[in-house]
Design a protein around this motif. Structure first.
Motif, PDB file in Angstrom:
ATOM      1  N   GLY A 261     -58.753  16.883  -2.350  1.00  0.00           N
ATOM      2  CA  GLY A 261     -57.979  17.000  -3.585  1.00  0.00           C
ATOM      3  C   GLY A 261     -56.663  16.259  -3.584  1.00  0.00           C
TER       4      GLY A 261
ATOM      5  N   LYS B  93     -57.846  10.823  -2.895  1.00  0.00           N
ATOM      6  CA  LYS B  93     -58.487   9.663  -2.261  1.00  0.00           C
ATOM      7  C   LYS B  93     -59.446   8.969  -3.219  1.00  0.00           C
ATOM      8  N   SER B  94     -60.295   9.789  -3.869  1.00  0.00           N
ATOM      9  CA  SER B  94     -61.270   9.187  -4.781  1.00  0.00           C
ATOM     10  C   SER B  94     -60.564   8.550  -5.970  1.00  0.00           C
ATOM     11  N   THR B  95     -59.486   9.174  -6.421  1.00  0.00           N
ATOM     12  CA  THR B  95     -58.732   8.612  -7.545  1.00  0.00           C
ATOM     13  C   THR B  95     -58.143   7.252  -7.161  1.00  0.00           C
TER      14      THR B  95
ATOM     15  N   THR C 104     -50.208  11.480 -11.719  1.00  0.00           N
ATOM     16  CA  THR C 104     -49.923  11.841 -13.107  1.00  0.00           C
ATOM     17  C   THR C 104     -51.229  12.255 -13.769  1.00  0.00           C
TER      18      THR C 104
ATOM     19  N   GLY D 143     -53.907   9.462 -13.527  1.00  0.00           N
ATOM     20  CA  GLY D 143     -54.148   8.842 -12.233  1.00  0.00           C
ATOM     21  C   GLY D 143     -52.868   8.588 -11.455  1.00  0.00           C
TER      22      GLY D 143
HETATM   23  P1  TYD Z   1     -59.495  13.375  -5.998  1.00  0.00           P
HETATM   24  O1  TYD Z   1     -59.257  11.922  -6.106  1.00  0.00           O
HETATM   25  O2  TYD Z   1     -60.807  13.900  -6.460  1.00  0.00           O
HETATM   26  O3  TYD Z   1     -59.204  13.894  -4.521  1.00  0.00           O
HETATM   27  P2  TYD Z   1     -60.003  13.659  -3.164  1.00  0.00           P
HETATM   28  O4  TYD Z   1     -61.021  12.599  -3.390  1.00  0.00           O
HETATM   29  O5  TYD Z   1     -58.931  13.271  -2.174  1.00  0.00           O
HETATM   30  O6  TYD Z   1     -60.611  14.970  -2.815  1.00  0.00           O
HETATM   31  O7  TYD Z   1     -58.295  14.051  -6.788  1.00  0.00           O
HETATM   32  C1  TYD Z   1     -58.382  15.333  -7.200  1.00  0.00           C
HETATM   33  C2  TYD Z   1     -57.072  15.873  -7.720  1.00  0.00           C
HETATM   34  O8  TYD Z   1     -56.294  14.944  -8.434  1.00  0.00           O
HETATM   35  C3  TYD Z   1     -57.421  16.975  -8.665  1.00  0.00           C
HETATM   36  O9  TYD Z   1     -56.751  18.140  -8.232  1.00  0.00           O
HETATM   37  C4  TYD Z   1     -56.974  16.509 -10.002  1.00  0.00           C
HETATM   38  C5  TYD Z   1     -55.964  15.467  -9.709  1.00  0.00           C
HETATM   39  N1  TYD Z   1     -55.954  14.374 -10.688  1.00  0.00           N
HETATM   40  C6  TYD Z   1     -54.864  14.208 -11.524  1.00  0.00           C
HETATM   41  O10 TYD Z   1     -53.896  14.963 -11.465  1.00  0.00           O
HETATM   42  N2  TYD Z   1     -54.852  13.164 -12.413  1.00  0.00           N
HETATM   43  C7  TYD Z   1     -55.901  12.307 -12.530  1.00  0.00           C
HETATM   44  O11 TYD Z   1     -55.845  11.371 -13.359  1.00  0.00           O
HETATM   45  C8  TYD Z   1     -57.027  12.502 -11.678  1.00  0.00           C
HETATM   46  C9  TYD Z   1     -58.233  11.581 -11.769  1.00  0.00           C
HETATM   47  C10 TYD Z   1     -57.022  13.529 -10.765  1.00  0.00           C
END
Ligand code: TYD
Ligand code: MG
Length: 481
Positions: A98, A101-103, A268, A271
């Protein structure tokens, strides 16, 4: 016939044992051994019959295709990788679930795909619809990224071997990948290692760059694939406090660039936003006018970074006083406290001490000693420090303030942000050529600093205080870009 060899493999460090035991003797972790089938990653039948092929040996000076880098289109990400992704290199990006990373990778891959490169995103955790939903939210659904939700390494490798070689492949995450060559369950050390090996082989053979996403356990280790850290070219760690919007990307290992650079982002609703001037961000919510805060002029990599240290020193009711620190090394705090007590007559054994680095940043530099000491003494004597001063310097065990690297860069950043004074080591004054843009208070010993702050404390409430209060604090407005 291939004989299946079952053994117990430590899920933390990869050491193998032939019987179960509670503690791994190799890394010292408890309850990390799991039963796995460790038949080699190449089936025995092939292993025993295969005759070695001959290959040509090269000279060091030969002509090699230079290592062109692929810019990610994000300045902060490029800074951490050392200028972009090197052809055929493999990066591991670790971070808490969370954290974003994926973002981050969705944003970077979209920018690169829009620039005309073949970019592939393999999601092993989320369904295609979920990845699309994120891209839509980020306003990036039009980017020509090639997407798949797959977990079999063999399928991925044979699919990607067709057509033009992708410039970059993202594997999100390595813990979800599995390969037929080993029989353990996905997510185990053996599977993760074998899958990573197959992908690394593919990267080196074809020249495609690969990013592996790795999960992090609660104590900050990249779970399972610690073994993978040794195999990849770079390890980046994505950090941040869950409650804060700041995210820091740090290079832990990098074969093609520096390891002390950081990239700063802000999460934000749309993203991750790149933060080009982090000092402004870290100082944007300062508690002006409270005792116990000092601004540290630090350096992260090649970049100066100003950050506020906050201290609270309060009388304790406990037999053993509390020492709590967030964002700094607890043993450095103990050292600073010991020096204050031994050389400066500051008695803290009857006080709880809390120290916090504002904004969720982690400081690794010893140069923060002086700012930490200033914040601690300021809180103890309840005297506010000048709001327009920065502090830096290392404190030795004898109480001497020692010089630190890159003094001019620290002063320049402080002057740029409107600070008027700098408290720095006496021996660093020689490095400051000509006009520094601030008034310098060069000190040789911690005792001098303690005496100055104590004097402010005793002056408090007298007529000199209002002038201080009316002094205009430096500007901390957030830059727009
Ligand atoms: P994510 O990239 O899924 O995390 P990971 O791959 O590291 O597990 O991000 C998830 C978190 O980011 C989630 O709690 C929601 C937040 N988020 C935002 O606040 N704004 C955004 O535009 C996006 C896409 C995610
Ligand atoms: Mg994810």
């Amino acid at each position: 016939m291939a004989k299946n060899t079952l053994s117990f493999v430590c899920q933390n460090c990869g050491a193998a044992y032939n019987r179960w035991q509670g503690k791994c003797e190799s890394c010292g972790e408890w309850n990390t051994l799991a039963e796995e089938d460790t038949t080699g990653s190449v089936p025995v039948s092939i292993r025993s019959k295969r005759k070695g092929r001959t290959f040509a040996l090269e000279s060091l000076s030969g002509k090699t295709q230079d290592a062109p880098r692929l810019s990610s289109g994000m300045t902060e990400l490029d800074r951490v990788t050392g200028g972009g992704f090197v052809r055929g290199s493999v990066l591991l990006v670790g971070g808490d679930p969370g954290i974003g990373k994926s973002t981050l990778l969705t944003q970077a891959t979209s920018l690169m795909a829009r620039a005309g490169h073949r970019i592939v995103y393999i999601s092993g955790e989320e369904a295609i619809a979920q990845v699309r939903l994120r891209a839509e939210r980020l306003g990036l659904s039009d980017a020509p990224v090639q997407l798949a939700a797959e977990t079999s390494v063999e399928d991925i490798v044979s699919t990607l071997s067709e057509g033009a070689v992708p410039r970059l492949i993202v594997i999100d995450s390595i813990q979800t990948m599995w390969t037929d060559t080993v029989e353990s369950a996905p997510g185990t050390v053996t599977q993760v290692r074998a899958s990573a090996q197959a992908l690394i082989r593919f990267a080196k053979k074809t020249g495609a760059a690969i990013i592996l996403v790795g999960h992090v356990t609660k104590d900050g280790q990249i779970a399972g694939p610690r073994v993978v850290e040794h195999m990849v070219d770079a390890v980046l760690s994505f950090e941040g406090e869950g409650s804060q919007q700041f995210r820091i990307l740090r290079a832990v290992k990098n074969r093609f660039g520096p390891t002390d650079e950081i990239g700063v982002f802000e999460m934000t609703g749309l993203g991750l936003r790149e933060v080009t001037n982090p000092s402004e961000l870290f100082l944007s919510e300062r508690d002006l006018g409270t005792p116990g805060t000092a601004v540290f002029a630090g350096i992260e990599g090649t970049r100066p970074l100003l950050v506020e240290l906050q201290a609270l020193v309060a009388p304790t009711s406990l037999g053993t006083p509390r020492r709590a620190v967030v964002g700094w090394d607890p043993s450095r705090l103990s050292m600073v406290l010991a020096v204050l007590e031994a050389h400066c007559g500051v008695k803290l054994s009857g006080h709880d001490v809390y120290l916090n680095v504002a904004g969720g940043l982690r400081i690794h530099e010893p140069a923060a000693d002086l700012a930490a000491a200033a914040a601690l003494v300021s809180s103890l004597v309840n005297a506010q420090l000048p709001t327009d001063a920065v502090y830096f310097g290392e404190i030795s065990l004898s109480g001497v303030v020692r010089p630190v690297a890159q003094t001019p860069a620290r002063l320049k950043e402080a002057a740029k942000l409107g600070f008027q004074h700098a408290v720095l080591p006496e021996s660093a004054r020689g490095e400051v050529g000509g006009d520094a843009g601030l008034s310098l208070n060069a000190i040789n010993s911690l005792t001098t600093l303690v005496a100055e702050i104590a004097a402010r404390g005793s002056r408090r409430g007298e007529s000199s205080a209002p002038a201080e209060k009316n002094a205009t604090p430096p500007r901390f407005r957030r830059g727009e870009g």
